[in-house]
Scaffold this motif. Structure first.
Motif, mmCIF file in Angstrom:
data_model
loop_
_atom_site.group_PDB
_atom_site.id
_atom_site.type_symbol
_atom_site.label_atom_id
_atom_site.label_comp_id
_atom_site.label_asym_id
_atom_site.label_seq_id
_atom_site.Cartn_x
_atom_site.Cartn_y
_atom_site.Cartn_z
ATOM 1 N N LEU A 197 -61.752 7.572 -22.068
ATOM 2 C CA LEU A 197 -60.731 7.794 -21.175
ATOM 3 C C LEU A 197 -60.589 6.642 -20.079
ATOM 4 N N ALA A 198 -61.946 6.178 -19.594
ATOM 5 C CA ALA A 198 -61.782 5.328 -18.567
ATOM 6 C C ALA A 198 -61.346 3.926 -19.050
ATOM 7 N N CYS A 228 -57.551 4.503 -18.869
ATOM 8 C CA CYS A 228 -56.899 4.475 -17.544
ATOM 9 C C CYS A 228 -56.891 2.787 -17.117
ATOM 10 N N PHE A 263 -54.249 1.115 -18.792
ATOM 11 C CA PHE A 263 -52.952 1.431 -18.179
ATOM 12 C C PHE A 263 -52.672 0.683 -16.658
ATOM 13 N N ALA A 264 -53.856 0.932 -16.012
ATOM 14 C CA ALA A 264 -53.765 0.237 -14.788
ATOM 15 C C ALA A 264 -53.505 -1.478 -14.942
ATOM 16 N N ALA A 323 -51.890 -3.074 -17.448
ATOM 17 C CA ALA A 323 -50.748 -3.119 -17.854
ATOM 18 C C ALA A 323 -49.698 -2.995 -16.768
ATOM 19 N N LEU A 324 -50.030 -2.023 -16.113
ATOM 20 C CA LEU A 324 -49.013 -1.743 -14.766
ATOM 21 C C LEU A 324 -49.267 -2.980 -13.784
ATOM 22 N N MET A 325 -50.341 -3.407 -13.452
ATOM 23 C CA MET A 325 -50.652 -4.606 -12.791
ATOM 24 C C MET A 325 -49.973 -5.669 -13.247
ATOM 25 N N THR A 361 -47.164 -5.887 -15.147
ATOM 26 C CA THR A 361 -45.962 -5.510 -14.831
ATOM 27 C C THR A 361 -45.338 -5.908 -13.390
ATOM 28 N N VAL A 362 -46.202 -5.167 -12.551
ATOM 29 C CA VAL A 362 -45.688 -5.479 -10.954
ATOM 30 C C VAL A 362 -45.936 -6.893 -10.710
ATOM 31 N N TRP A 363 -46.829 -7.690 -11.256
ATOM 32 C CA TRP A 363 -46.842 -8.802 -11.091
ATOM 33 C C TRP A 363 -45.734 -9.737 -11.560
ATOM 34 N N HIS A 364 -45.461 -9.520 -12.635
ATOM 35 C CA HIS A 364 -44.282 -10.444 -13.412
ATOM 36 C C HIS A 364 -42.912 -10.040 -12.499
ATOM 37 N N ILE A 365 -42.825 -8.703 -12.425
ATOM 38 C CA ILE A 365 -41.724 -8.318 -11.323
ATOM 39 C C ILE A 365 -41.426 -8.717 -10.156
ATOM 40 N N SER A 366 -42.637 -8.942 -9.368
ATOM 41 C CA SER A 366 -42.612 -9.391 -8.259
ATOM 42 C C SER A 366 -42.345 -10.920 -8.227
#
Lengths: 233, 488, 116
Positions: A10-11, A14, A17-18, A20-22, A24-29
């Motif tokens: 589970l860890a 998670c 997930f974090a 992948a999110l990171m 994506t946020v970095w690319h978008i920024s």
């Protein structure tokens, strides 16, 4: 062993997930948004009738969101009071006679009421607005309630339901009146933008406070076992 | 004219929610009947207007898309608005007789019912990503409130579980919205679609799309995230179960489908589409099997919902990377499946409610002997079952026929097995209920007889679902209006 | 890297922690708090990412305000449900109650009656 394994998986999930999110946020920024919405807002701010852009977005540009959002709040209130037991309001445990609390209340409650009023008023040109004011108002209600002030109107009766519905219905009436006046649903007539928004904010403050307070009070406190549990027999 | 219709459509449910909040159950019932009448007429009017004049955008507050919120009033949206009006009218009518007016909490049924309806309309018409989020939350909270109404421990457990799943799903969706807004600076679905199809930052958006689909799939109870659905739908009062199964789960699916059809072509992939299709197929098989095994009647119907929802997710593989004609066929098949399942499942839950009311137990084996006593409700249950099985001439058959053709035409023959097995398994669980009800038992002769109108309502819905197959052509012609312009 | 972007990354971390908590924890109130943690993370990402150039953007701020109200409504409803559920069943998790032949040790009374 098994438990340790599942926690690890589970860890890891998670973390993935974090991660992948990171990414994506970095690319978008690194990109530039093709639509300049803040610029558009500034151009149209004058037509909205309020000086503060956030309040303009909430109560004019995207007022339908706000209408539905108050609906969500009212739903929570309804579902909350549908669980309530009338008797719980008179629970003797809630009746305190602590003189310190009482003295504190004498200072705090008027102060909080003034603060709520200020927040409401400030909403037009600086941070503030209906929800913040309503939350402070509700907090003062909670304080009074904890201090043992009986609040008869919080019984699940007609007064409470009126209070819950008031803000929402005024908002809705304005929406419909503007629709019938020829413009679209929720298009306020230009001349009345400011007073209408002020009226809506005021009643919303009241209703938001009522909902929050009702939800606080409606938790079941009495310990009676439900005799009406089974519908048959 | 359309402006009046739109105002009526958006305004009535919200206003009636407030009105019924102030009234008690019996008065609320009368007011609700009036509101249902208004809402059905308005929905019919809007459907006719779109059928004759085509789709249009409705600007809320008079502000255009990036600034304000636009509602997309197209053929698919008005079809679902009309479907909602029909099913909700039936459930509201049923509830007005079925629910006990003496229970103090039942008065709160009406405001929650109307808020639910308002949320559904907001979602069908929604063209703004964030507005749709608020609409979804409106639906979820109202639905949870309805499940918890009455507040027994079992109902509360189901309601809390439902609420947790719904909240997590909404947050995943909202996170996707936040990322998309960060990328493009706009929340309008049409605007985002334009920007994406012009080649804007596609690789950045695959993750947000997956997040949103995942969240919405959780809210739609796609296998293996279906665990919350059967307890909630099984334990709610029958009219509530009917609303939840027929309409509420469709709302999140509808948004997922719109996202996929608008953005999936550019952002999705073959593997993602096939994966979703496989999960849908597993839902069909597993859900039907569990439905067959349930001891309680309403759990049978609830697991059947899990299975029928599975079919809907075949939309994803059947519209990705295929020609427009096949995609069109698949979309029509799925839309028919949504409509026919909504009608059939509402009929089934309402009929099941009557049967349970009559024999006084939720167990399947307690139905023994009810066939002689309540043949009308049992017949409605069976008719709805026929549509779920997908036998001609029902709407379920027309839907599965279209899906079958789309599978063959796109060369994805492996979905055929799912369509066939699903039909057979649903026959098994429907016949099991029938078999139980035809057993003659000697010791059960005290049946309670529900009022005649309670029995008529599921029959009407079942007949509509049955007849849908016969009138599929004209209905589909209005549904498919938006797709002609869109192209995928 | 602007400070707004820092908020967005903090939001990412909150989302990850919150998700872990939401899936891992059994106690309903803790689950609810984990939900609120994810919610805060999402809001931070929404505002931080949109204002990455340092210019304020009122739209995501307004959206977050709406989102907060919705989250509060959901949280309050959940708390009321959880509290009443605890009150009736004595349980703080969603675990199925004990079978009929095994007496539950909680103060819950026997309630396996049919709902309808």
């Amino acid at each position: 062993m098994m438990r340790f394994f599942s926690v690890t998986v589970l860890a890891a999930a998670c973390l993935a997930f974090a991660g992948a999110l990171m990414v994506t946020v970095w690319h978008i920024s690194g990109t530039q948004a093709p639509v300049d919405l803040p610029g558009l807002l500034v151009e149209n701010l004058e037509a909205s009738g309020v000086e503060h852009p956030i309040t303009a977005v909430l109560l004019n540009f995207r007022s339908y969101d706000t209408l539905l959002e108050i609906g969500v709040l009212v739903i929570a209130g309804i579902a909350g009071i549908s669980m309530a037991k009338t008797t719980s309001l008179e629970d003797p445990l809630l009746r305190t006679s602590d003189s310190l609390l009482y003295a504190l209340q004498r200072w705090f409650v008027p102060l909080m009421l003034v603060l709520a009023g200020y927040l409401l008023w400030a909403g037009s040109d600086r941070p503030g607005g209906a929800f913040q004011a309503g939350a402070v108002l509700a907090a003062s209600g909670v304080l009074m309630r904890l201090g043992g002030t009986p609040m008869e109107f919080l019984r699940p009766g007609v007064l409470l339901r009126l209070g819950l519905a008031l803000g929402f219905s005024v908002f809705l009436l304005v929406a419909v009146a503007s629709a019938l006046a020829g413009d679209a649903f929720l298009a306020y007539p230009k001349a009345f933008n400011k007073p209408l928004i002020l009226v809506i904010e005021t009643v919303l403050t009241f209703s938001i406070a009522m909902v929050l307070l009702a939800l606080f009070v409606s938790a079941p406190v009495n310990d009676a076992v439900e005799p009406e549990e089974r519908e048959r027999g | 004219m359309t402006l009046w219709l739109m105002a009526g459509l958006l305004f009535t449910p919200l206003a009636w929610a407030v009105l019924t909040l102030l009234l008690d159950f019996s008065k609320g019932r009368v007011v609700t009947w009036l509101g249902i009448l208004v809402q059905v007429l308005v929905s019919l009017g809007l459907w006719a207007a779109v059928a004759s004049d085509g789709e249009f955008l409705y600007l809320l507050g008079g502000w255009q898309a990036p600034m304000g919120i636009e509602l997309r009033v197209d053929g698919l949206a008005v079809t679902f608005v009309l479907l909602t009006a029909l099913v909700a009218a039936a459930c509201g009518w049923h509830a007005s007789i079925y629910l006990d007016p003496d229970k103090p909490w039942n008065r709160y049924f009406w405001p929650l019912f109307w808020f639910l309806w308002a949320g559904l309309n907001a979602v069908w018409l929604g063209g703004d990503l964030f507005n749709v989020y608020v609409g979804l939350e409106l639906i979820s909270l109202a639905a949870v409130g309805l499940v918890a109404l009455g507040g027994q421990a079992d109902a509360l457990r189901a309601a809390i579980r439902y609420l947790m799943a719904a909240l997590l799903g909404s947050l995943a969706y909202l996170l996707g919205v936040a990322l998309i807004y960060g990328q493009f600076g706009t929340l309008s679905l049409a605007g985002v679609t334009d920007l994406v199809s012009n080649g804007g930052a596609q690789s950045n958006l695959t993750f947000p799309l997956i997040l949103m689909l995942l969240g919405l799939a959780l809210k739609t109870a796609l296998f293996p995230m279906h665990g919350w659905l059967p307890p909630a739908h099984g334990i709610a009062k029958s009219p509530v179960s009917a609303l939840l199964s027929a309409l509420v789960v469709k709302a999140s699916f509808y948004i997922a489908a719109r996202l996929w059809l608008d953005l999936g072509g550019d952002l999705g992939g073959y593997a993602l589409a096939q994966l979703i299709g496989v999960l849908g197929s597993l839902a069909v098989i597993w859900g039907s099997w569990l439905a067959f095994r349930q001891a309680k009647l309403k759990q049978v119907v609830a697991y059947s919902s899990v299975a029928q929802i599975g079919y809907l997710f075949l939309l994803f593989p059947l519209t990705w990377g295929v020609t427009d004609a096949i995609s069109q066929q698949a979309q029509q098949g799925i839309t028919l499946q949504v409509v026919s399942h909504a009608l059939a499942k509402a009929a089934m839950f309402l009929a099941a409610g009557n049967l349970i009311m009559s024999v006084g137990s939720n167990r399947v084996d307690a139905l023994a002997g009810v066939s002689r006593f309540l043949p009308f409700s049992l017949f409605s249950f069976g008719l709805a079952g026929v549509s779920l099985m997908g036998l001609p001439p029902t709407g379920g058959f027309a839907a599965k026929w279209l899906l079958l053709q789309a599978s063959l035409a796109s060369g994805q023959w492996w979905w055929l097995g799912v369509l066939l097995a699903g039909g057979l398994l649903s026959a098994a669980y429907v016949f099991r209920v029938y078999r139980a009800s035809f057993i003659e038992a000697t010791d059960t002769d005290q049946f309670y007889h529900p009022s005649r109108s309670l029995e008529v309502i599921p029959m009407i819905l079942a007949l509509l679902s049955l007849g849908l197959g016969l009138v599929a052509e004209p209905v589909l012609s209005v549904m498919s209006l938006p797709f002609e312009g869109a192209g995928s | 890297m602007t400070s707004a972007l820092l908020y967005a990354f903090a939001g990412v971390a909150l989302c990850g922690i919150g998700l872990f908590g939401f899936l891992r924890l059994q106690h309903l109130l803790r689950k609810l708090m984990a939900f609120n943690l994810i919610g805060s993370g999402v809001f931070l990402i929404m505002v931080g990412l949109a204002q990455r150039n340092g210019q304020p953007d009122p739209v995501p701020q307004a959206l977050v305000l709406t989102g907060i109200v919705v989250a509060i409504a959901a949280t309050a409803l959940a708390v009321v449900l959880i509290r009443r559920y605890y009150h009736l069943s004595g349980q703080t998790t969603l675990a199925e109650p004990a079978r009929e032949n095994v007496r539950p040790k909680a103060r819950a009374v026997n309630r396996e009656g049919a709902p309808e």
